[in-house]
Design a protein around this motif. Structure first.
Motif, mmCIF file in Angstrom:
data_model
loop_
_atom_site.group_PDB
_atom_site.id
_atom_site.type_symbol
_atom_site.label_atom_id
_atom_site.label_comp_id
_atom_site.label_asym_id
_atom_site.label_seq_id
_atom_site.Cartn_x
_atom_site.Cartn_y
_atom_site.Cartn_z
ATOM 1 N N TYR A 358 -13.202 -7.794 2.747
ATOM 2 C CA TYR A 358 -12.178 -7.522 2.315
ATOM 3 C C TYR A 358 -10.859 -7.426 2.923
ATOM 4 C CZ TYR A 358 -14.917 -6.970 -2.372
ATOM 5 O OH TYR A 358 -15.335 -7.511 -3.069
ATOM 6 N N THR A 359 -10.421 -6.819 3.335
ATOM 7 C CA THR A 359 -9.139 -6.061 4.559
ATOM 8 C C THR A 359 -8.621 -7.740 5.381
ATOM 9 O OG1 THR A 359 -9.357 -4.081 5.052
ATOM 10 C CG2 THR A 359 -8.346 -5.476 5.878
ATOM 11 N N THR A 360 -9.993 -8.234 5.688
ATOM 12 C CA THR A 360 -9.783 -9.489 6.543
ATOM 13 C C THR A 360 -8.850 -10.803 5.337
ATOM 14 O OG1 THR A 360 -11.466 -10.448 6.896
ATOM 15 C CG2 THR A 360 -10.827 -8.998 8.393
ATOM 16 N N PHE A 361 -9.736 -10.648 4.384
ATOM 17 C CA PHE A 361 -9.739 -12.065 3.211
ATOM 18 C C PHE A 361 -7.852 -11.872 3.076
ATOM 19 C CE2 PHE A 361 -9.434 -13.927 -0.880
ATOM 20 C CZ PHE A 361 -10.625 -15.084 -0.678
ATOM 21 N N TYR A 362 -7.475 -10.331 2.306
ATOM 22 C CA TYR A 362 -5.933 -10.554 2.010
ATOM 23 C C TYR A 362 -5.589 -10.552 3.122
ATOM 24 C CZ TYR A 362 -8.507 -8.076 -2.521
ATOM 25 O OH TYR A 362 -9.459 -7.380 -3.764
ATOM 26 N N ALA A 363 -5.647 -9.991 4.212
ATOM 27 C CA ALA A 363 -5.021 -10.178 4.849
ATOM 28 C C ALA A 363 -5.010 -12.051 5.286
ATOM 29 C CB ALA A 363 -4.948 -9.206 6.592
#
Length: 473
Positions: A358-363
């Motif tokens: 989720y972190t890499t997707f949002y970033a």
């Protein structure tokens, strides 16, 4: 007339009219998604037929942009801006009242043709009415509209569906009437001489035919069987027709008294570079359409949740577009475009190289949003306004929209093909986004040739095509 010649309130009214018109056109792209299931149920059509609700819009939007933008050079921005909105409103009414599915598609085509002229003509109006030192800020504010439409459109669509899908289109009518009335009152009248050369009907016909053939052929491609699809009689004759029509178009345009696609624009190295960057930006924009599908496959979330996972990308677009516009006025277009390409490449690389969380997707989405806000909105249009000259501002904006749209069409087909050939969908989308990161990185060195901040090409000489220096630097 320049907005600097009038009051700040007059400038604000002009910008407000342009903002409202572009918003209503952009909303219609984002708002139609929630209506598709209801439209399918009402008319009893299959998935392939339903896809043409979007497909025919893309086709006629692609054709309308360069033609309407060019007409604004001949007949005035105010008149063509208002006419584009009227055509868009007429198409909306036809869609809402359609007794049969073919009539609905006809209405969507009319809508798209009108919408195709709204943004390019609005950008040309900014150049006509705002001084150079405020032009980037105005373009940036208008560019933020697309992020807002993407955010508000699905929510508004879901709300209006309670009263029937027709209201998604009927709501356009009072807004169009109000914006047209304001445009005729607020936007400055054309100050061009009354003498006009004969209209380039042959060029317009060839341009429309080539673009329609290209859009039809690309839309008929099957990404899961690209080779077989290319050899299909429903694809290759249209792609071949587009390829043949382009050289014929340029032969006609070199002889035309007032060409609809001025060859002088292609002689400018700066405009050719902008076309290349715009094509790359269109590819990336197409890639963002596939992010919800990537999220559904990777995180096993519902499609509705996946759409909201694009929120960081949309918010950075909304914030980034006006910021990029203000920076344009301070440092010029080259560093802003370079920064946008760097952010875009980094964001796409996050999707392709890092473990997908989720972190890499949002970033990754936020970085791409910042990057696209420095490419899709003000910066490229700013360069085109510098290079095209006063008399070809509309045609230049139409040409830029054309390159962006072609990038979107090619990107959709290419990304679908890459994803379909992979072992699983998530890996396929990651690979496709990594390819787009490579495209952004490859285009970046070309920006070194872009002019630094400089006076408008038209300031030393009022109007006309790019001069020899502009054509060869």
């Amino acid at each position: 007339m320049s907005a600097s010649a009038g009051s700040a309130s007059a400038s604000g009214r002009i910008l407000g009219v342009l903002f409202a018109g572009v918003l209503i056109g952009a909303l219609d792209i984002a708002i139609v998604g929630p209506a598709l299931p209801a439209i399918q149920q009402d008319f009893g059509v299959g998935d392939r037929s339903l896809a043409w609700v979007l497909g025919i819009y893309i086709l006629f939007n692609l054709v309308g942009a360069p033609l309407v933008a060019k007409l604004s050079d001949r007949y005035g921005r105010r008149e063509l801006y208002a006419a584009s909105l009227v055509i868009f409103g007429a198409g909306s009414l036809l869609v809402a009242l359609a007794p049969a599915f073919p009539v609905l598609l006809t209405g969507r085509a009319v809508q798209a043709f009108g919408a195709g002229g709204i943004f390019p003509v609005a950008s040309a109006v900014v150049a006509d009415t705002f001084p150079l030192e405020r032009r980037g800020r105005a373009l940036g504010l208008i560019g933020a509209v697309f992020g807002m439409a993407f955010l508000v459109g699905p929510l508004l669509g879901g709300l209006l569906l309670r009263w029937g899908w027709q209201w998604l289109f009927l709501m356009n009518l009072p807004i169009v009437v109000a914006v047209v009335a304001l445009a005729l009152r607020v936007l400055p009248a054309s100050s061009r001489a009354s003498e006009r050369k004969s209209f380039d009907f042959v060029g317009a016909l060839l341009l429309s035919a080539s673009l329609a053939s290209f859009a039809w052929g690309v839309n008929r491609l099957d990404a899961r069987a690209l080779g077989a699809s290319l050899s299909s009689p429903s694809v290759w004759p249209f792609l071949l027709g587009a390829v043949v029509a382009w050289p014929a178009l340029f032969i006609v345009e070199r002889r035309a008294a007032d060409p609809v696609m001025p060859p002088a624009l292609f002689r400018s190295l700066q405009l050719r570079l902008v076309g290349l960057i715009a094509f790359a930006a269109g590819l990336v924009e197409a890639g963002m359409v596939f992010l919800p599908e990537m999220a559904v496959d990777a995180f096993r979330v519902p499609a509705s949740t996946a759409s909201f996972m694009l929120l960081p990308l949309v918010l950075t677009l909304i914030v980034g577009a006006p910021t990029a516009g203000r920076l344009l006025d301070r440092v010029g277009p080259r560093p802003v475009i370079q920064t946008g390409l760097v952010f875009t490449a980094l964001g796409l690389s996050a999707f392709g190289l890092l473990p997908l969380t989720y972190t890499t997707f949002y970033a990754g989405g936020a970085l791409v949003g910042l990057g696209l806000s420095s490419l899709l909105g003000a910066p490229l249009r700013y360069v085109v306004l510098q290079e095209a000259g006063d008399e070809r501002r509309g045609a230049g904006q139409g040409l830029l929209t054309l390159f962006l749209s072609i990038g979107q069409l090619v990107g959709s087909a290419a990304i679908g093909g890459i994803a379909a050939s992979a072992a699983n969908a998530t890996h396929g989308y990651a690979t496709a986004l990594l390819v787009l990161a490579g495209v952004s990185a490859v285009v970046l060195p070309a920006t070194l040739v872009l002019r630094p901040k400089a006076p408008l090409a038209g300031q030393a000489r009022r109007g006309g095509a790019p001069d020899e220096a502009g054509a060869k630097t």
